[in-house]
Structures are given as C-alpha cells and as structure tokens.
Enzyme design. Structure first.
Site, PDB file in Angstrom:
ATOM      1  N   CYS A  64      41.026  94.173  94.145  1.00 12.31           N
ATOM      2  CA  CYS A  64      41.623  93.083  94.913  1.00 12.31           C
ATOM      3  C   CYS A  64      41.400  93.404  96.386  1.00 12.31           C
ATOM      4  O   CYS A  64      40.564  94.249  96.711  1.00 12.31           O
ATOM      5  CB  CYS A  64      43.085  92.843  94.540  1.00 12.31           C
ATOM      6  N   THR A  66      43.288  94.877  98.803  1.00 13.17           N
ATOM      7  CA  THR A  66      43.638  96.267  99.135  1.00 13.17           C
ATOM      8  C   THR A  66      43.566  97.194  97.938  1.00 13.17           C
ATOM      9  O   THR A  66      43.607  98.415  98.110  1.00 13.17           O
ATOM     10  CB  THR A  66      45.088  96.331  99.658  1.00 13.17           C
ATOM     11  N   HIS A  97      42.401 115.220  86.295  1.00 11.66           N
ATOM     12  CA  HIS A  97      43.803 115.642  86.167  1.00 11.66           C
ATOM     13  C   HIS A  97      44.706 114.566  85.565  1.00 11.66           C
ATOM     14  O   HIS A  97      45.650 114.885  84.861  1.00 11.66           O
ATOM     15  CB  HIS A  97      44.369 116.033  87.546  1.00 11.66           C
TER      16      HIS A  97
HETATM   17  C1  RB5 Z   1      44.987  88.308  98.260  1.00  7.73           C
HETATM   18  O1  RB5 Z   1      45.064  87.645  99.474  1.00  7.73           O
HETATM   19  C2  RB5 Z   1      45.531  89.721  98.413  1.00  7.73           C
HETATM   20  O2  RB5 Z   1      46.908  89.697  98.590  1.00  7.73           O
HETATM   21  C3  RB5 Z   1      45.170  90.560  97.194  1.00  7.73           C
HETATM   22  O3  RB5 Z   1      43.784  90.569  97.035  1.00  7.73           O
HETATM   23  C4  RB5 Z   1      45.577  92.019  97.234  1.00  7.73           C
HETATM   24  O4  RB5 Z   1      45.178  92.624  98.423  1.00  7.73           O
HETATM   25  C5  RB5 Z   1      46.963  92.321  96.868  1.00  7.73           C
HETATM   26  O5  RB5 Z   1      47.390  93.481  96.779  1.00  7.73           O
END
Ligand code: RB5
Length: 149
Positions: A64, A66, A97
C-alpha cells in the site's frame, strides 16, 4: 505460489514485483487491485492473507502507500506473520527469525530499486527454526488468547 496484492497506491509497484518474481521462475497469483481507482487496503490484505493462511500460497507480498495499513490488516488473520520492511536486513531477518509469511512494502516510501532488493532478500532467505520456534509458537498462542478487559 506467491500471492500478491495491493491497493491503488501500490498497484504500479505490484506489477513490477510480479514481473520480477516471474522472471525468477515463481508462479504468481495477482489478487488485485488492477488499476489506480481508489480502493481499501484491508480487502487485499484479506485476499492474500487467506490464500497464505489456507496454504494455497506459500507466501504473500502486499503493498500500500506506506505498507502500514495493509500489514496491520494482514496480521489480523490467524496464522499470518506479515512484516513491513524498508531495508534488506529486516527482510532477511523477518524470514530467518520471524518466519514471516507475508512481506509488506510501502510504495510511497521506497524507490523501485530498493523495493526489488528487499523482495529478492526476502525470497532468498529461509526460516532458521531452532530457538525461534518457541517464539513463533508464543505468537500463535496470542491469536487464541482471551483478552482481559
Ligand atoms: C491510501 O491513500 C493510503 O492510506 C494507503 O495506501 C496506505 O498507505 C495505508 O496505510
């Protein structure tokens, strides 16, 4: 088989990773999303997590923006040990691990070159077993432990 999934923020990197894995001879099951239309990352965490938890895929990769949301969601599924990694050492150690069965990546955090190096390090590493198994067993015990409130 490696199951992969991403939300809209990770879809471009997911395609690159799928191609990279196929070049390495892996069979890849791409569970979406397939375009940049806004989606909800828990949906893809669930699709990939259930494939891995059921043993239909050996391992999974989730992406995703982050990597945080999709890793939190995947770790809600019994049997899933999803590791959010931003460097190759963490990727290797998460296999050796922690016996991580899903690798999570942040497409808005990582450059493409580093992301591929992380995937390669994770794919090449193996669970070391031994003293680590006791700790993995304790993680599994938490899944069914009642929470005192
Ligand atoms: C999407 O905008 C974003 O919130 C998602 O990809 C992610 O980073 C969430 O943790």
């Amino acid at each position: 088989m490696i199951a992969i999934g991403a939300d809209h923020a990770g879809v471009r990197l997911k395609s690159q990773i799928a191609a990279f894995l196929r070049e390495r001879g892996e069979i890849v099951s791409d569970l979406g999303t397939h375009d940049e239309t806004s989606t909800d990352y828990p949906d893809y965490a669930e699709k990939v997590g259930r494939e891995v938890a059921a043993g239909r895929a050996e391992r999974g990769i989730l992406i995703c923006g982050t990597g945080i949301g999709i890793s939190i969601a995947a770790n809600k599924i019994d049997g899933i040990r999803a590791a959010l990694c931003g460097d190759t050492l963490s990727a290797r150690m998460s296999r050796e691990h922690n016996d991580a069965n899903i690798l999570c990546l942040g497409a808005r955090v990582l450059g493409d070159g580093l992301a591929m190096d992380i995937v390669a390090a994770w794919m090449d590493a193996s669970y070391a077993g031994g003293r680590h198994q006791r700790r993995i067993d304790k993680i599994a015990a938490l899944e069914s432990a009642p929470v005192a409130r």
